[in-house]
Structures are given as C-alpha cells and as structure tokens.
Scaffold this active site. Sequence first.
Site, PDB file in Angstrom:
ATOM      1  N   LEU A 126     -14.863   7.628   7.721  1.00 33.21           N
ATOM      2  CA  LEU A 126     -14.497   8.910   8.331  1.00 33.21           C
ATOM      3  C   LEU A 126     -13.114   8.811   8.965  1.00 33.21           C
ATOM      4  O   LEU A 126     -12.972   8.421  10.130  1.00 33.21           O
ATOM      5  CB  LEU A 126     -15.553   9.307   9.385  1.00 33.21           C
ATOM      6  CG  LEU A 126     -17.020   9.282   8.921  1.00 33.21           C
ATOM      7  CD1 LEU A 126     -17.964   9.583  10.083  1.00 33.21           C
ATOM      8  CD2 LEU A 126     -17.247  10.282   7.792  1.00 33.21           C
ATOM      9  N   GLY A 127     -12.095   9.081   8.170  1.00 36.22           N
ATOM     10  CA  GLY A 127     -10.720   9.078   8.680  1.00 36.22           C
ATOM     11  C   GLY A 127     -10.164  10.480   8.515  1.00 36.22           C
ATOM     12  O   GLY A 127     -10.889  11.467   8.690  1.00 36.22           O
ATOM     13  N   HIS A 176     -11.847   5.695  -1.774  1.00 37.97           N
ATOM     14  CA  HIS A 176     -12.094   4.832  -0.606  1.00 37.97           C
ATOM     15  C   HIS A 176     -12.928   3.613  -0.984  1.00 37.97           C
ATOM     16  O   HIS A 176     -13.589   3.019  -0.133  1.00 37.97           O
ATOM     17  CB  HIS A 176     -12.853   5.578   0.525  1.00 37.97           C
ATOM     18  CG  HIS A 176     -12.066   6.647   1.214  1.00 37.97           C
ATOM     19  ND1 HIS A 176     -12.664   7.795   1.690  1.00 37.97           N
ATOM     20  CD2 HIS A 176     -10.757   6.741   1.550  1.00 37.97           C
ATOM     21  CE1 HIS A 176     -11.747   8.561   2.268  1.00 37.97           C
ATOM     22  NE2 HIS A 176     -10.587   7.941   2.184  1.00 37.97           N
ATOM     23  N   ASN A 185       0.863  -1.168   0.000  1.00 40.28           N
ATOM     24  CA  ASN A 185       0.000   0.000   0.000  1.00 40.28           C
ATOM     25  C   ASN A 185       0.909   1.231   0.000  1.00 40.28           C
ATOM     26  O   ASN A 185       1.404   1.661   1.042  1.00 40.28           O
ATOM     27  CB  ASN A 185      -0.876  -0.064   1.271  1.00 40.28           C
ATOM     28  CG  ASN A 185      -1.924   1.017   1.305  1.00 40.28           C
ATOM     29  OD1 ASN A 185      -1.826   2.013   0.593  1.00 40.28           O
ATOM     30  ND2 ASN A 185      -2.918   0.824   2.155  1.00 40.28           N
ATOM     31  N   ARG A 244      -2.568  -1.747  -3.529  1.00 38.99           N
ATOM     32  CA  ARG A 244      -3.650  -0.765  -3.519  1.00 38.99           C
ATOM     33  C   ARG A 244      -3.271   0.313  -4.534  1.00 38.99           C
ATOM     34  O   ARG A 244      -2.172   0.879  -4.465  1.00 38.99           O
ATOM     35  CB  ARG A 244      -3.774  -0.133  -2.135  1.00 38.99           C
ATOM     36  CG  ARG A 244      -4.731   1.031  -2.147  1.00 38.99           C
ATOM     37  CD  ARG A 244      -4.834   1.665  -0.781  1.00 38.99           C
ATOM     38  NE  ARG A 244      -5.693   2.815  -0.832  1.00 38.99           N
ATOM     39  CZ  ARG A 244      -5.341   4.032  -0.419  1.00 38.99           C
ATOM     40  NH1 ARG A 244      -4.139   4.245   0.071  1.00 38.99           N
ATOM     41  NH2 ARG A 244      -6.185   5.015  -0.486  1.00 38.99           N
ATOM     42  N   ARG A 302      -8.833  18.838   4.678  1.00 40.81           N
ATOM     43  CA  ARG A 302      -9.409  19.146   3.359  1.00 40.81           C
ATOM     44  C   ARG A 302     -10.760  19.829   3.532  1.00 40.81           C
ATOM     45  O   ARG A 302     -11.537  19.452   4.409  1.00 40.81           O
ATOM     46  CB  ARG A 302      -9.613  17.871   2.533  1.00 40.81           C
ATOM     47  CG  ARG A 302      -8.356  17.371   1.881  1.00 40.81           C
ATOM     48  CD  ARG A 302      -8.591  16.048   1.184  1.00 40.81           C
ATOM     49  NE  ARG A 302      -7.862  14.988   1.848  1.00 40.81           N
ATOM     50  CZ  ARG A 302      -8.011  13.687   1.584  1.00 40.81           C
ATOM     51  NH1 ARG A 302      -8.865  13.290   0.668  1.00 40.81           N
ATOM     52  NH2 ARG A 302      -7.305  12.790   2.232  1.00 40.81           N
ATOM     53  N   GLU A 335      -8.561  -2.370   4.930  1.00 36.33           N
ATOM     54  CA  GLU A 335      -8.303  -2.275   3.496  1.00 36.33           C
ATOM     55  C   GLU A 335      -7.268  -3.308   3.032  1.00 36.33           C
ATOM     56  O   GLU A 335      -7.421  -3.896   1.961  1.00 36.33           O
ATOM     57  CB  GLU A 335      -7.870  -0.851   3.137  1.00 36.33           C
ATOM     58  CG  GLU A 335      -9.055   0.115   3.181  1.00 36.33           C
ATOM     59  CD  GLU A 335      -8.669   1.566   3.365  1.00 36.33           C
ATOM     60  OE1 GLU A 335      -8.037   1.884   4.394  1.00 36.33           O
ATOM     61  OE2 GLU A 335      -9.005   2.377   2.493  1.00 36.33           O
TER      62      GLU A 335
HETATM   63  P1  ADP Z   1      -6.376   7.868   7.519  1.00 41.26           P
HETATM   64  O1  ADP Z   1      -7.504   8.406   6.713  1.00 41.26           O
HETATM   65  O2  ADP Z   1      -5.121   8.664   7.360  1.00 41.26           O
HETATM   66  O3  ADP Z   1      -6.181   6.376   7.432  1.00 41.26           O
HETATM   67  P2  ADP Z   1      -7.507   7.365  10.154  1.00 41.26           P
HETATM   68  O4  ADP Z   1      -8.530   6.407   9.636  1.00 41.26           O
HETATM   69  O5  ADP Z   1      -6.492   6.843  11.103  1.00 41.26           O
HETATM   70  O6  ADP Z   1      -6.788   8.177   9.021  1.00 41.26           O
HETATM   71  O7  ADP Z   1      -8.307   8.534  10.869  1.00 41.26           O
HETATM   72  C1  ADP Z   1      -7.688   9.624  11.471  1.00 41.26           C
HETATM   73  C2  ADP Z   1      -8.719  10.360  12.311  1.00 41.26           C
HETATM   74  O8  ADP Z   1      -9.283   9.431  13.222  1.00 41.26           O
HETATM   75  C3  ADP Z   1      -8.162  11.499  13.133  1.00 41.26           C
HETATM   76  O9  ADP Z   1      -9.070  12.591  13.112  1.00 41.26           O
HETATM   77  C4  ADP Z   1      -8.102  10.935  14.525  1.00 41.26           C
HETATM   78  O10 ADP Z   1      -8.353  11.885  15.484  1.00 41.26           O
HETATM   79  C5  ADP Z   1      -9.212   9.931  14.506  1.00 41.26           C
HETATM   80  N1  ADP Z   1      -8.890   8.832  15.429  1.00 41.26           N
HETATM   81  C6  ADP Z   1      -8.032   7.842  15.237  1.00 41.26           C
HETATM   82  N2  ADP Z   1      -7.953   7.026  16.315  1.00 41.26           N
HETATM   83  C7  ADP Z   1      -8.761   7.550  17.211  1.00 41.26           C
HETATM   84  C8  ADP Z   1      -9.121   7.195  18.537  1.00 41.26           C
HETATM   85  N3  ADP Z   1      -8.600   6.114  19.126  1.00 41.26           N
HETATM   86  N4  ADP Z   1     -10.030   7.987  19.162  1.00 41.26           N
HETATM   87  C9  ADP Z   1     -10.575   9.046  18.543  1.00 41.26           C
HETATM   88  N5  ADP Z   1     -10.259   9.433  17.273  1.00 41.26           N
HETATM   89  C10 ADP Z   1      -9.371   8.704  16.638  1.00 41.26           C
END
Ligand code: ADP
Length: 405
Positions: A215-216, A186, A7, A98, A247, A390
């Site tokens: 929602l990441g 995604h 990835n 990926r 973003r 993923e």
């Molecule tokens: P990416 O899209 O880079 O893979 P992630 O899926 O890890 O990112 O998501 C990142 C977001 O998730 C950040 O806003 C972070 O604050 C939130 N997040 C990740 N782990 C936790 C957690 N244990 N508790 C609360 N929020 C989290």
Amino acid sequence: MKILVLNAGSSSQKSCLYEIEGDGFPQNPVETKWKADIDWNVNREYGVLEVKANNTKIEKNLELKDKKQGIASMLNTLVEGETKVVDDLSSIDIVGHRVVHGGSKYSQATLIDSEVKETIEELIPLAPNHNPAHLEGIQAIAEILPEIPQVAVFDTAFHAQMPKSAAVYPIPYEWYEKGIRRYGFHGISHKYCSHRAADILNRSLSELKIITCHLGNGCSLAAVDGGKSIDTTMGFTPLEGLMMGSRSGSIDPAILIYLLQEYELKPNRLYEILNKESGLKGVSGESSDMRVIQKAIEKGNERAQLAFDIYIHRLKAGIASMLASLGGLDVMVFSAGIGENTPAVREKICQAFNFLGLKIDSKKNSSSPMNEDIATPDSQVRVLVLHTEEDWAIAQECWYIKQSL
Ligand code: ADP
C-alpha cells in the site's frame, strides 16, 4: 560482492550500491554504501543529481537532459570526490535493473542478453513510461561497463505463473492471445515480503498462505500460496484493483464508454483522469497523500473521510477476494508507505477480518513497529508490518544469478 541496482522511473533514476560479504545467501538486508537519485522533472533544462555516501550528501545539476550522460555522471560519483566508495567501476560485480514490464515470458530474474532487450522493447506499448527508461539504463551501463553482467528483475515475474483462471479476462479469448491478460505488478515487493514474512516467523514458506498488501502511492494485493502468487489485484496495467493515491483502481468499464460517447472525452484525457486525478486525491479534492487525508479527517473534512472510507471498503473487498483464492490465511502482511505507517488502515482492515480469528495488539499497531508481528498471541492469523525493500530484493536476485556465472 559489489552489486549496483538501477531503478529507473519515467522521470527519475534511483540507484544504489550494496557490498555483500560472505558466501551464504544474503537473507537480511544490508545498508547501501552509496545512493543516488536523478530527478529529471525539477527543471526543464537540467536533471538534478543527489548522491548520499560516506555520511555526505552532494547535489549537482546535470548539464544536459541526456539520460545516458546523466547516468555516466552519476556513476562517476562512485569513484570520485566526497562520495567515492570504490576505486574502479570495474570492481562492480553485477548490475541489477528493476524492469516494470516483462510480460508473461519471464517468471524470474534473468541475465540480460539481446533477447531480453528485444522483449523489453516489444513491451513498450504496455509500459510506455517505464520500459524505454529501463532500456536507456541498460544501454548506458553496457557502454560504460561492457564486461559487467546485467540482470533484469521484472515487477511482473512473480505473477507470471498464476493460474489462467486468474490471468484471463472474461472477454473474447482472441484478446488473451493478443496479450491482453492480467500481468500484475509490484511483484518484487510481494515476493520479498512473502519470503521475509516466512523468515521472521521462522516458518517454511511452502506451508503458508499469505496475503501481501503493498500500500504505497500505487496499491496492490497478492495471494501467495506456498511461495507462489496465485492471484493479484493489479491487472493488464497498474490501474486495476484497489483505490490508490491518485489512481481509481477498478471501476465499471461502461463508465468509460459513457464518458467517451456523452462527454466526448479523448482517450488521453481519460488516462489522465483515471491515473492522476482519481483515488484519494479525486474523492477528497485535497491530496493523494494519506498523511494529508488523515490530517484533514482530524479537522472534520467530510470528503477526506469519504475518501478514506472508500479506500478501506475497497481494500476489504480486495482482501476478501485474495482470501477466497487462497481458501485460508496464515499471514497478512502490510507494507509500503501506507501499509507501514498508517495504523488506522491496519486497524480497520484487521477489525473487518476479526471473524477469521485474526486479532491485533492495538498498542503495538499504533506504534507501527517495523518487521514485527502485531497479532496477539492467540490470533489465528499472524499480521506483520514489513518494510519492503525492493532494491535489496533486486540485489538478492543478482547475488543468486552471479553464483551461476
Ligand atoms: P511509492 O508507491 O511512490 O513508493 P510510498 O510507498 O512512499 O510510495 O507510499 C506513499 C504513501 O505512503 C503516501 O500516501 C504517504 O502518505 C504514505 N506515507 C509515507 N510515509 C508515511 C508516514 N511516515 N506516515 C504516514 N504515511 C506515510
């Protein structure tokens, strides 16, 4: 079957190895045997490789910023030293990559041949930070393991067959013919989550209307009808749609024209602002990280509160739009960093859609139980918190393709 998953990002190379036993389709995720991560960004001279396997973690600097050599060093840790998990690299059965952008040509995972490589190359202008890194990874594997089949698993594929009414922008049609359309991203996660949801609920995917909320740091929604993506919030690029960590998501396009004309901002600067200085970060002035935003809200920070409120407002609007495309809703899925770990987001969203007869058990919600239904028994809509995997989804696609070779 030994499956290596690569990835590649613009500044990182994440990889893992799965070993899948038995003959049947591997529905449930298995633990990785080996996990490696190269970070090309920490240092100007070196990449930093971190490998976890056999309950050990090793870290080493990679001598050159040569990515192919870096991948070769990373693969060596599979067969040498404390992290050795296979005797010979040739025992790997298949490699899955990926690939962020497959355009509209590929609607499923595809065995890599020269045509696939050409397409990934042609699409570099649409994914300048990712597609070149994917090609480097594919080339490195082809040189080190020339006999091993490689598979491209595209993040766009799940959305490639959405109806034209959702895919075509209301701009001159010739632009669509030039490739300016909604691609959506995604897709690996949205597809995996919709399949996993049906599996957990013991329902047939073909009879379900699902909204998957990924929602990441990047955030997007998909409307999944009978297992097919019929609408999604990300568009021509992963900038469209929901408010995200840094973003902006969708804004009035005339704002860009105004900034170009009145403030003489250059396109590169606009790109930086909209991708890296907006979203939760831009509004709060604090951070793109939802955990930091939540802490700041607890301390009474008003801008953090505003950022959160906009995030929820836009997420509600996005979900409403997916709901209208679906014309009904059986399941809502929350996944990725924020979706899996932030009860406050799930609570606000579920309250907003209470009029559908959607009800969650607030005690269950507050403990963020993974891969579980948090809806009350009498809720008209099931609500799942799912850990999106993923890499595992890529391994499943590889398993499937390997059966046909
Ligand atoms: P990416 O899209 O880079 O893979 P992630 O899926 O890890 O990112 O998501 C990142 C977001 O998730 C950040 O806003 C972070 O604050 C939130 N997040 C990740 N782990 C936790 C957690 N244990 N508790 C609360 N929020 C989290």
